[in-house]
Design a protein around this motif. Structure first.
Motif, short mmCIF file in Angstrom:
data_model
loop_
_atom_site.label_atom_id
_atom_site.label_comp_id
_atom_site.label_asym_id
_atom_site.label_seq_id
_atom_site.Cartn_x
_atom_site.Cartn_y
_atom_site.Cartn_z
N TYR A 86 46.02 39.12 39.94
CA TYR A 86 44.90 39.96 40.31
C TYR A 86 45.21 41.45 40.36
CZ TYR A 86 41.58 36.25 41.32
OH TYR A 86 40.70 35.21 41.20
N ILE A 92 45.44 44.49 38.62
CA ILE A 92 45.19 45.09 37.32
C ILE A 92 45.37 46.59 37.34
CG2 ILE A 92 43.56 43.26 36.72
CD1 ILE A 92 41.29 45.24 37.21
N GLY A 93 45.65 47.16 38.51
CA GLY A 93 45.87 48.60 38.61
C GLY A 93 47.35 48.91 38.75
N LYS A 148 42.48 37.61 34.16
CA LYS A 148 41.79 38.58 35.01
C LYS A 148 41.66 39.96 34.37
CE LYS A 148 41.71 35.38 38.17
NZ LYS A 148 42.58 34.37 37.55
N THR A 149 42.33 40.16 33.23
CA THR A 149 42.24 41.46 32.56
C THR A 149 41.44 41.41 31.26
OG1 THR A 149 44.39 40.99 31.55
CG2 THR A 149 44.38 42.39 33.51
N ALA A 158 40.53 46.73 27.71
CA ALA A 158 41.06 46.48 29.05
C ALA A 158 40.66 47.59 30.01
CB ALA A 158 42.59 46.37 28.98
N ALA A 159 40.63 48.84 29.52
CA ALA A 159 40.21 49.95 30.37
C ALA A 159 38.74 49.83 30.76
CB ALA A 159 40.47 51.28 29.66
N ARG A 167 38.37 47.19 33.44
CA ARG A 167 38.77 47.75 34.74
C ARG A 167 37.70 48.69 35.28
NH1 ARG A 167 44.28 51.35 35.69
NH2 ARG A 167 43.99 51.69 37.94
N ILE A 225 34.81 46.67 36.71
CA ILE A 225 35.21 46.09 37.99
C ILE A 225 35.16 47.16 39.07
CG2 ILE A 225 37.15 45.14 39.30
CD1 ILE A 225 37.91 43.58 36.76
N ASN A 226 35.70 48.35 38.77
CA ASN A 226 35.65 49.47 39.71
C ASN A 226 34.21 49.75 40.13
OD1 ASN A 226 38.26 51.48 38.11
ND2 ASN A 226 38.39 49.60 39.27
N ASP A 268 40.42 48.18 42.14
CA ASP A 268 41.05 47.52 40.99
C ASP A 268 41.18 46.01 41.17
OD1 ASP A 268 41.40 49.72 39.35
OD2 ASP A 268 43.28 50.29 40.29
N PRO A 275 39.00 42.39 41.69
CA PRO A 275 37.62 41.92 41.48
C PRO A 275 37.07 41.03 42.59
CG PRO A 275 39.12 40.62 40.17
CD PRO A 275 39.96 41.68 40.83
#
Length: 458
Positions: free
Chosen positions: A273, A275-276, A299-300, A352-353, A356, A359-360, A380, A382
């Motif tokens: 989890y 991702i950051g 998750k990514t 991927a960015a 993210r 999600i943010n 970062d 989810p």
């Protein structure tokens, strides 16, 4: 599609895919292609225009990223419905699923389709007729190693990695490799990912709970579990505890690593989890002889691929690889080729960015409405952890939320069977619905929190 639209790809100085994208963009702006209209399949339009399918796919991908088009898996590609994007009540789902994180499609479907075509064209026929082996998935392991280049995992190579069918499979493989004796025991945090317990049950292992404080798992409790209960493996998520989002501090990790070194304890660090940016070293970095690092692409990018991986202690790689081979002979060759194509795609980092970023956005929406309550969050990650206010029990809140067509996970699902669960729920972000629909569901939860249904029994 209406034949009145006839794209012109003879624009001087422009690539054909750019010319096609411009044609579609102009046709939408001028109303020649209307909202919701379905575009031809990639291969059909490519045949009509005498171009390669890759040219059409690339144009569709660009316009999907811009929001001009919408792609639905198994449904095709459509002109985006601008009314749906501006109407907050549009397409409110019959049931808003906030039980498990669901990623938005911000280009993954296009990557998957393109990768499938590339894999089909490049795979050698002889490779399709033999059992897979570890040598065949080495290119994918190398690609994953590059993907993990910035993570604080310590020194390792692609040879130190073993692939699995998702992170849950990877956890099971590690347990089957590490656990020994007629009565093995596994330690987990008292509030943690339930997959650890399920994998332990499959391995016929007892599960021992470890209490935590503000810095992470308590070292004295873990030492007692090793000495008194015979614990051989400690399963944890040091960067992001699921569900509480607790972070194990660098100091506590070093204390636990020293304990593991002294008592011969193995540590499985599940990093799915995070991702950051990571805030401290993993246990594999702190103790490469006892640390097992587990993660996946679920998750990514997408959970559909079911590709997980383990970075194992160097002198245990062959043991883990043998366990994997005994379980499934090896990763399916079409799956590894498909995954390798995706990992090698230059669009991967931007996709991927965008995952993210979405999600943010959804986490911020949630915090904007629920931030007045006792909620733990990280933009970062989810999911969020909500400790319910006085007047709400977890069971009654879950029922009330479901009556409002929102489903969540309660704390009970993350606690050991003989432990007492707090009155809390996990809220997972759902990127598959429009953000306005997601926000409407969060507003419904806030209204419930604002008006508790305190139950009095006599």
């Amino acid at each position: 599609m209406d034949t009145k639209w006839a794209p012109n790809l003879t624009v001087t100085g422009k690539s054909k895919y750019k010319a096609l994208a411009d044609n579609i963009r102009d046709a939408v702006a001028e109303g020649v292609l209307s909202s919701g209209e379905k575009l031809p399949p990639v291969r059909e339009l490519a045949y009509q225009l005498s171009v390669t399918p890759g040219t059409v796919a690339r144009a569709y991908s660009i316009l999907t990223e811009e929001g001009v088009l919408q792609a639905g898996v198994g449904r095709g590609t459509f002109v985006a419905d601008t009314q749906a994007q501006t109407d907050p009540s549009h397409a409110w789902p019959r049931m808003l699923n906030l039980r498990s994180p669901l990623l938005p499609d911000v280009g993954q479907s296009m990557l998957l389709r393109d990768a499938m075509r590339e894999a089909a064209e490049t795979m050698v026929s002889d490779d399709m007729l033999t059992y897979p082996n570890r040598a065949m998935d080495l290119p994918l392991r190398r690609a994953l190693r590059r993907w993990m280049a910035d993570l604080p995992i310590g020194n390792f190579t692609a040879e130190d990695m073993v692939l699995a069918h998702g992170a849950q499979s990877a956890v099971s493989l590690v347990m089957q490799t590490v656990l020994r004796g007629p009565d093995p025991a596994v330690a987990v945090e008292s509030m943690t990912y339930p997959g650890f317990r399920r994998a332990a049950e499959l391995s016929r292992a007892r599960v021992v709970g470890i209490d935590c404080d503000d810095e992470g798992p308590r070292v004295d409790h873990l030492e007692q579990a090793v000495r008194d209960e015979g614990v051989q493996l400690f399963c944890t998520s040091s960067e992001v505890n699921n569900p509480t989002l607790r972070f194990t501090t660098d100091r506590r990790r070093r204390e636990i690593a020293a304990l593991a070194q002294r008592l011969g304890l193995n540590i499985l660090d599940d990093d799915c989890y995070a991702i950051g940016t990571h805030r401290a070293e993993s246990y594999h970095s702190l103790g490469p002889e006892f640390g097992w690092y587990v993660s996946s692409l679920s998750k990514t990018l997408t959970p559909s691929l079911r590709v997980g991986y383990v970075v194992a202690p160097r002198d245990r790689v062959s043991d883990l690889a043998r366990t994997a081979a005994f379980n499934h002979f090896g990763m399916s060759r079409p799956l590894t080729e498909l995954s390798l194509s995706i990992m090698s795609d230059p669009r991967l980092l931007s996709v991927a960015a965008r995952v993210r970023a979405r999600i943010n956005e959804l986490v911020r929406i949630t915090v904007n409405h629920l931030g007045g309550y006792d909620v733990s969050w990280n933009e970062d990650v989810p999911f969020l952890w909500l400790r319910l206010p006085q007047g709400w029990r977890a069971s009654s809140f879950l029922r009330a939320a479901e009556e409002q067509n929102v489903i969540l996970k309660g704390a009970e699902e993350f606690t050991l069977r003989d432990a007492r669960a707090p009155h809390a729920v996990r809220i997972a972000v759902n990127g598959l619905v429009d953000p306005s629909c997601y926000e409407a569901g969060i507003i419904r939860l806030r209204k419930l929190l604002d008006h508790p249904r305190e139950e009095i029994t006599v």
